[in-house]
Enzyme design. Structure first.
Site, PDB file in Angstrom:
ATOM      1  N   LYS A   1      55.680  53.497  49.410  1.00 20.63           N
ATOM      2  CA  LYS A   1      56.569  53.877  50.513  1.00 20.63           C
ATOM      3  C   LYS A   1      57.177  55.250  50.256  1.00 20.63           C
ATOM      4  O   LYS A   1      57.517  55.596  49.131  1.00 20.63           O
ATOM      5  CB  LYS A   1      57.660  52.831  50.703  1.00 20.63           C
ATOM      6  CG  LYS A   1      57.103  51.526  51.258  1.00 20.63           C
ATOM      7  CD  LYS A   1      58.173  50.503  51.518  1.00 20.63           C
ATOM      8  CE  LYS A   1      59.075  50.849  52.645  1.00 20.63           C
ATOM      9  NZ  LYS A   1      58.590  50.510  53.984  1.00 20.63           N
TER      10      LYS A   1
ATOM     11  N   TYR B   1      60.587  55.844  48.201  1.00 21.53           N
ATOM     12  CA  TYR B   1      60.519  55.999  46.753  1.00 21.53           C
ATOM     13  C   TYR B   1      59.862  57.328  46.370  1.00 21.53           C
ATOM     14  O   TYR B   1      60.310  58.012  45.452  1.00 21.53           O
ATOM     15  CB  TYR B   1      59.785  54.823  46.110  1.00 21.53           C
ATOM     16  CG  TYR B   1      60.684  53.610  45.957  1.00 21.53           C
ATOM     17  CD1 TYR B   1      61.733  53.612  45.054  1.00 21.53           C
ATOM     18  CD2 TYR B   1      60.494  52.468  46.724  1.00 21.53           C
ATOM     19  CE1 TYR B   1      62.571  52.513  44.918  1.00 21.53           C
ATOM     20  CE2 TYR B   1      61.319  51.357  46.597  1.00 21.53           C
ATOM     21  CZ  TYR B   1      62.362  51.389  45.689  1.00 21.53           C
ATOM     22  OH  TYR B   1      63.187  50.315  45.549  1.00 21.53           O
ATOM     23  N   ALA B   2      58.781  57.707  47.065  1.00 21.55           N
ATOM     24  CA  ALA B   2      58.090  58.956  46.755  1.00 21.55           C
ATOM     25  C   ALA B   2      59.033  60.147  46.857  1.00 21.55           C
ATOM     26  O   ALA B   2      58.971  61.068  46.040  1.00 21.55           O
ATOM     27  CB  ALA B   2      56.897  59.145  47.694  1.00 21.55           C
TER      28      ALA B   2
ATOM     29  N   GLU C   1      52.969  49.110  39.735  1.00 19.07           N
ATOM     30  CA  GLU C   1      53.388  50.048  38.690  1.00 19.07           C
ATOM     31  C   GLU C   1      54.256  51.114  39.331  1.00 19.07           C
ATOM     32  O   GLU C   1      53.895  51.685  40.358  1.00 19.07           O
ATOM     33  CB  GLU C   1      52.180  50.707  38.035  1.00 19.07           C
ATOM     34  CG  GLU C   1      52.563  51.596  36.859  1.00 19.07           C
ATOM     35  CD  GLU C   1      52.225  53.056  37.088  1.00 19.07           C
ATOM     36  OE1 GLU C   1      52.960  53.908  36.555  1.00 19.07           O
ATOM     37  OE2 GLU C   1      51.253  53.342  37.779  1.00 19.07           O
TER      38      GLU C   1
END
Length: 188
Positions: free
Chosen positions: A111, A114-115, A137
């Site tokens: 998503k 988070y990136a 991960e």
């Protein structure tokens, strides 16, 4: 081949148990608190991270070897929030258990929430007739500690249905991660 819509995802999850537990809509808040969204979106399903984590540690100064991974390289943790050390990573699993149909392949993408924080979510494709909890991960690419929130969205699964059924499925091959439950470490 075609990418499947929200209607197809709901039909497969509710009628054939493809995703358990299943959220038929896109959830953006829980009990009035904003969360990273999860559930069915237009052309995919936003998966959630459970509260089970394995945080990488270099305390034993071991070599990371996918053919002989040392379990002591991780510290187990269970909680609502996982803090990943700078330039490190953690493993987790999805809340959802998947049963992928024989004529379907999925692609998982992290998503953007988070990136945009420097946290990369790596998930491999879910192959035809694979089933289990997905091991996730999270790589913290920043020089600062980073938070991952349990029971909230972390990645999106896109379902691609083939025009024909594959000759050999993951189940047919006796795939080494078939039926995995919990956070699963590398296997050879």
């Amino acid at each position: 081949m075609s990418i499947k819509s929200d209607r197809w995802i709901r039909r497969m999850a509710e009628g054939q148990g493809m995703i358990t537990p299943f959220e038929p809509g896109l959830v953006r808040s829980v009990d009035g608190t904003r969360v990273v969204s999860f559930g069915t979106s237009s052309y995919g399903y936003d998966i959630r991270c459970s509260d089970e984590f394995k945080i990488f540690t270099n305390i034993n100064s071991t070599i990371v070897d996918p053919k002989a991974f040392d379990e002591k390289s991780f510290v187990g943790y269970k909680g609502a929030v996982c803090v990943i050390p700078p330039n490190s990573f953690a493993l987790a699993r999805t809340v959802e258990y998947f049963r992928i149909p024989r004529n379907v392949l999925t692609i998982c993408l992290g998503k953007s929430t988070y990136a945009r924080c420097g946290i990369i979510v790596n998930v491999t494709p879910l192959e035809p007739e694979w089933e289990g909890h997905v091991t996730l991960e999270f790589s913290n690419t920043t020089p600062l500690p980073a938070k991952i929130y349990a029971n909230e969205g972390v990645a999106q699964v896109i379902f691609i249905e083939s025009d024909e059924v594959c000759e050999t499925s993951y189940r047919d091959r006796g795939g080494k991660y078939q039926g995995q439950r919990g956070v699963t470490l590398p296997r050879i």
